[in-house]
Design a protein around this motif. Structure first.
Motif, short mmCIF file in Angstrom:
data_model
loop_
_atom_site.label_atom_id
_atom_site.label_comp_id
_atom_site.label_asym_id
_atom_site.label_seq_id
_atom_site.Cartn_x
_atom_site.Cartn_y
_atom_site.Cartn_z
N GLY A 479 0.80 -1.21 0.00
CA GLY A 479 0.00 0.00 0.00
C GLY A 479 0.84 1.26 0.00
O GLY A 479 0.48 2.27 -0.63
N TRP A 482 2.06 1.69 -3.64
CA TRP A 482 0.97 2.10 -4.53
C TRP A 482 0.53 3.53 -4.26
O TRP A 482 0.24 4.28 -5.19
CB TRP A 482 -0.23 1.17 -4.34
N SER A 483 0.48 3.93 -3.00
CA SER A 483 -0.03 5.26 -2.67
C SER A 483 0.89 6.37 -3.17
O SER A 483 0.46 7.52 -3.29
CB SER A 483 -0.22 5.39 -1.16
N THR A 566 -11.09 3.96 -1.67
CA THR A 566 -11.30 2.79 -2.54
C THR A 566 -11.76 1.53 -1.83
O THR A 566 -12.14 0.56 -2.49
CB THR A 566 -10.00 2.47 -3.31
N LYS A 567 -11.72 1.48 -0.51
CA LYS A 567 -12.19 0.31 0.23
C LYS A 567 -13.02 0.78 1.43
O LYS A 567 -12.78 1.85 1.98
CB LYS A 567 -11.02 -0.53 0.76
N SER A 599 -4.63 -3.43 -4.13
CA SER A 599 -4.93 -2.06 -4.53
C SER A 599 -4.13 -1.64 -5.76
O SER A 599 -4.09 -0.47 -6.11
CB SER A 599 -4.63 -1.09 -3.37
N ALA A 602 -6.34 -0.16 -8.48
CA ALA A 602 -6.85 1.13 -8.00
C ALA A 602 -5.77 2.21 -8.12
O ALA A 602 -6.05 3.35 -8.51
CB ALA A 602 -7.31 1.00 -6.55
N ASP A 614 -2.44 5.55 1.78
CA ASP A 614 -3.27 4.38 2.07
C ASP A 614 -3.77 4.50 3.50
O ASP A 614 -3.08 5.00 4.38
CB ASP A 614 -2.52 3.07 1.83
N GLY A 690 -7.91 0.80 2.07
CA GLY A 690 -7.93 1.31 0.71
C GLY A 690 -7.05 2.52 0.52
O GLY A 690 -6.41 3.03 1.45
N TYR A 712 -13.79 -2.49 -6.90
CA TYR A 712 -13.58 -1.78 -5.64
C TYR A 712 -14.88 -1.11 -5.18
O TYR A 712 -15.60 -0.52 -5.98
CB TYR A 712 -12.50 -0.71 -5.81
#
Length: 735
Positions: A479, A482-483, A566-567, A599, A602, A614, A690, A712
């Protein structure tokens, strides 16, 4: 016993009645050194004795179901939600869909039977098997609701004229009694209820007639379609709900185990052991070679104490020294048969009684059985010595055990004070971004190439299953990559195992690394090494790296941006409730699935976000305030738009909370809004939560469509606003 090493693996395949009772007994009297695993396709198992009452409308879905996750927690066992597909007896491995094989020293099979009719044309597409019970209960719930809403005709057929088919046909007729056009038809290749003595059979046939059920004996089904059933003679019957209650058969994979099989069922003797003495079989999937009996729940219930004793003997150091228990089923047993309404027929040894009193008797027996498996007490707090250090009682007495996952993290206020201290060394190839999710490293000539982000996350175990724990921890660690808009590159694993014997060390590590490799490979990253050690409890972490040309930071949020989540939130309160045995198994399973959802897609959809993070340990409010502080803006949340995990709000309203909740509230001091159960969820620590993104107002709705299409449960939950001169940064919340 928690400090003692684990040396043996006991695996219960299936959550049938016998295994449910064994789990309860194990929780009351565990065997030191044994890790217990129960494998079941879902978090609950339906009790067959109450199924006709549920169909008729006398019981709720909750009344009907056993919570396998809760039973496992009580027993100190790990629950694996998956369908067993085979046993490798040579390597002592059990194969389960969608995960690495599970090691066993001793195993027991209690998977029931299936009523599926694969040879009947159209059954796979349009028919509904009565077993497994959980699937049937779900489909009946949906159909009944549609009929009551007038959205589908009330035409039903039951294939199979045994006692199960008769009970369900009467129950269906009762449930929809008074509905215009109602028809229920019971079909059998032979005579209806031919297994009973003549007087009992006549009484049941009369009850079927009184319920308005049409009987078609000596009739065979030929083809099932969405709205009718075609018989082999070419005639058709209108049916919008065709139930298969005949031809119950064992699952095919049992034939491939090389155990001794009788007509598809696992042959067992008086000790309930199969031809392989390390594998037991009980319930409907077993054939009692020494005393064959029809398939009935009463036998499964009475097998439980015998199975429990023999499992303990085989797993203990006294194996071979203690005589095993033997199971000898009774020749006849009390049959209490539901008649649709609140009436039942009792039959045993030729004695028959019928009426409302028999229903009350049956209802009392069934409720008592279920209460015995539901009224479970959670773990006791530790007992302290007479004299302890000052302050210890305040930290222990009256407080619940420390949460796992992100609920076990150190509070943000403590971290911010410690990390405020400046480092003595400053490197030009390290970009300092205070408060961001990952560090940014530069490489190469003049640092002009791609930038590498690096982060670490380590979680205290909150799930006894190392595979699921590994998957969630890997997603949680990624996370941070990705973030920041980076593509995952590599990972280092850090694993602390509890005390285990060498064979179990190898089995655990094999499962852990197989699960980890699968997660990282799916995201294009590679595990390049790691470190293992033994400790007091299982924990796992990953140091992860990613590559990006331009990292997304916390400081890019702009006034007018829409805030996307997203979650759904609520993992902290659900995990706290699960540990205290207060959570619903279905809700916990949904939370596990949310945490294990990648994720990655996303992040790719949100690659143009102005700021992103995240949502993890500091909760939604804490992480959103991190963006606000770095960007010099405020934010307003609309509470009704925030997606929640099933059961989270009800638990919060009941006062359930993670142990880190007070620290998260202190860290998010700029919060200005309601202080109720919903607001508590804003500070609930999330594990593998998320992405929280600030995006330009013009494209937010289109991004939500893309996120929803990708699977999602995403929503626009608020907007970025100007900070007021008098308040500075503030996080407002409105209903």
């Amino acid at each position: 016993m928690q400090d003692l090493p684990l040396t043996r693996d006991l695996v219960l395949i299936g959550g049938g009645h016998t295994h449910a009772l064994v789990l309860k007994r194990w929780g009351m009297k565990p065997l030191a050194g044994v890790r217990v695993t129960v494998i079941n396709p879902g978090p609950v198992a339906a009790y067959s004795g109450m199924l006709p009452g549920f169909v008729a409308g006398h019981y709720t879905r909750t009344d009907l179901e056993l919570d396998i996750l809760r039973l496992a927690r009580f027993a100190g066992a790990r629950a694996v939600l998956g369908r067993a597909t085979g046993i490798d007896r040579k390597r002592k491995l059990i194969h389960v869909e969608g995960r690495p094989p599970i090691h066993y020293d001793v195993a027991s099979i209690d998977i029931g039977i299936t009523s599926a009719m694969p040879d009947l044309e159209g059954f796979s597409e349009h028919g509904i098997p009565a077993k497994p019970l959980e699937r049937f209960a779900t489909q009946w719930d949906s159909y009944r609701a549609l009929v009551r809403a007038g959205e589908t005709p009330p035409h039903m057929c039951v294939i199979g004229g045994g006692v199960a088919g008769a009970e369900l046909a009467m129950a269906m007729a009762h449930a929809l009694k008074g509905t215009e056009g109602l028809s229920v038809t019971l079909i059998d290749r032979g005579e209806i209820l031919e297994e009973f003595r003549a007087p009992t059979r006549r009484a049941l046939l009369n009850a079927l007639n009184d319920a308005g059920v049409t009987l078609l004996p000596n009739t065979a089904a030929g083809k099932i379609e969405a709205d009718n059933l075609t018989l082999t003679d070419g005639s058709t019957i209108q049916s919008h709900f065709t139930l298969g209650a005949a031809g119950a058969r064992p699952y095919d994979w049992l034939e491939e185990t090389d155990l001794t099989i009788v007509q598809g069922y696992v042959r067992v003797g008086p000790t309930l052991q199969s031809s392989d003495p390390t594998i037991f079989a009980v319930g409907d999937c077993a054939h009692l070679a020494h005393a064959p009996r029809p398939k009935a729940g009463v036998f499964a219930v009475r097998e439980a104490p015998v199975l429990f004793d023999n499992l303990r003997i085989l797993l203990s150091e006294q194996r071979g020294k203690i005589k095993k228990s033997l199971y000898h089923p009774q020749k006849d047993y009390l049959k209490l048969i539901s008649l649709g309404g609140k009436a039942a027929l009792a039959d045993k040894n030729g004695l028959r009684l019928k009426g409302a009193a028999m229903w009350r008797w049956k209802d009392s027996i069934d409720r008592k059985f279920m209460a015995g498996l539901k009224d479970l007490k959670p773990m006791r707090p530790p007992v302290l010595p007479d004299v302890v250090a000052a302050g210890l009682r305040d930290e222990v007495e009256g407080k619940k055990p420390m949460c796992g996952a992100c609920g076990a993290k150190v509070g943000g206020d403590v971290l911010s004070r410690v990390l405020r201290e400046e480092t003595e060394t400053e490197r030009t190839d390290v970009i300092r971004l205070a408060g961001d999710d990952a560090a940014v490293l530069t490489h190469g000539e003049a640092y002009g190439g791609p930038r590498q982000v690096i982060s670490v996350d380590h979680l205290r175990s909150f799930i006894p299953d190392p595979v699921l724990m590994t998957r969630i921890t890997a997603i949680h660690a990624l996370g941070d990559v990705w973030s920041m808009g980076a593509a995952p590159q590599s990972a280092l694993a850090t694993v602390t195992l509890p005390r285990l014997s060498p064979p179990l060390q190898e089995a655990w590590l094999s499962e852990i690394m197989s699960a980890a490799r699968a997660v990282f490979a799916a995201e294009g990253a590679e595990i390049i090494g790691g470190h293992t050690s033994m400790g007091a409890e299982f924990s796992i972490g990953f140091t992860v790296t990613g590559l990006t040309d331009a990292p997304i930071t916390l400081s890019g949020a702009k006034v007018g941006d829409q805030i996307i989540l997203t979650k759904p939130i609520g993992t902290g309160v659900l995990l706290a409730a699960e540990m205290a045995m207060q959570a619903n198994g279905r809700d916990v399973a949904t939370a596990y699935a949310s945490m294990a959802q990648s994720s990655g897609e996303a992040a790719r959809i949100l690659s143009g976000a102005h700021a992103m993070t995240d949502v993890t340990g500091f909760g939604l409010a804490g992480h959103l305030l991190g963006i606000c502080r770095a960007s010099g803006v405020s934010a307003t949340l609309t509470l009704s738009r925030i997606p929640l995990l099933d059961g989270a709000l009800a638990l919060s309203q009941a006062g359930v909370a993670s142990t880190i909740l007070p620290a998260n509230r202190a860290y998010a001091a700029e919060y200005d809004g309601p202080n109720d159960a919903m607001a508590d969820l804003l500070f609930d620590p999330q594990t593998a939560g998320g992405l929280l993104a600030c995006v330009g107002n013009g494209g937010a709705e289109n991004l939500i469509k893309k996120l929803n299409k990708a699977g999602y449960n995403a929503a626009i939950i608020g907007e970025i606003t100007e900070p007021t001169s008098e308040d500075g940064v503030v996080l407002k919340a409105r209903p």
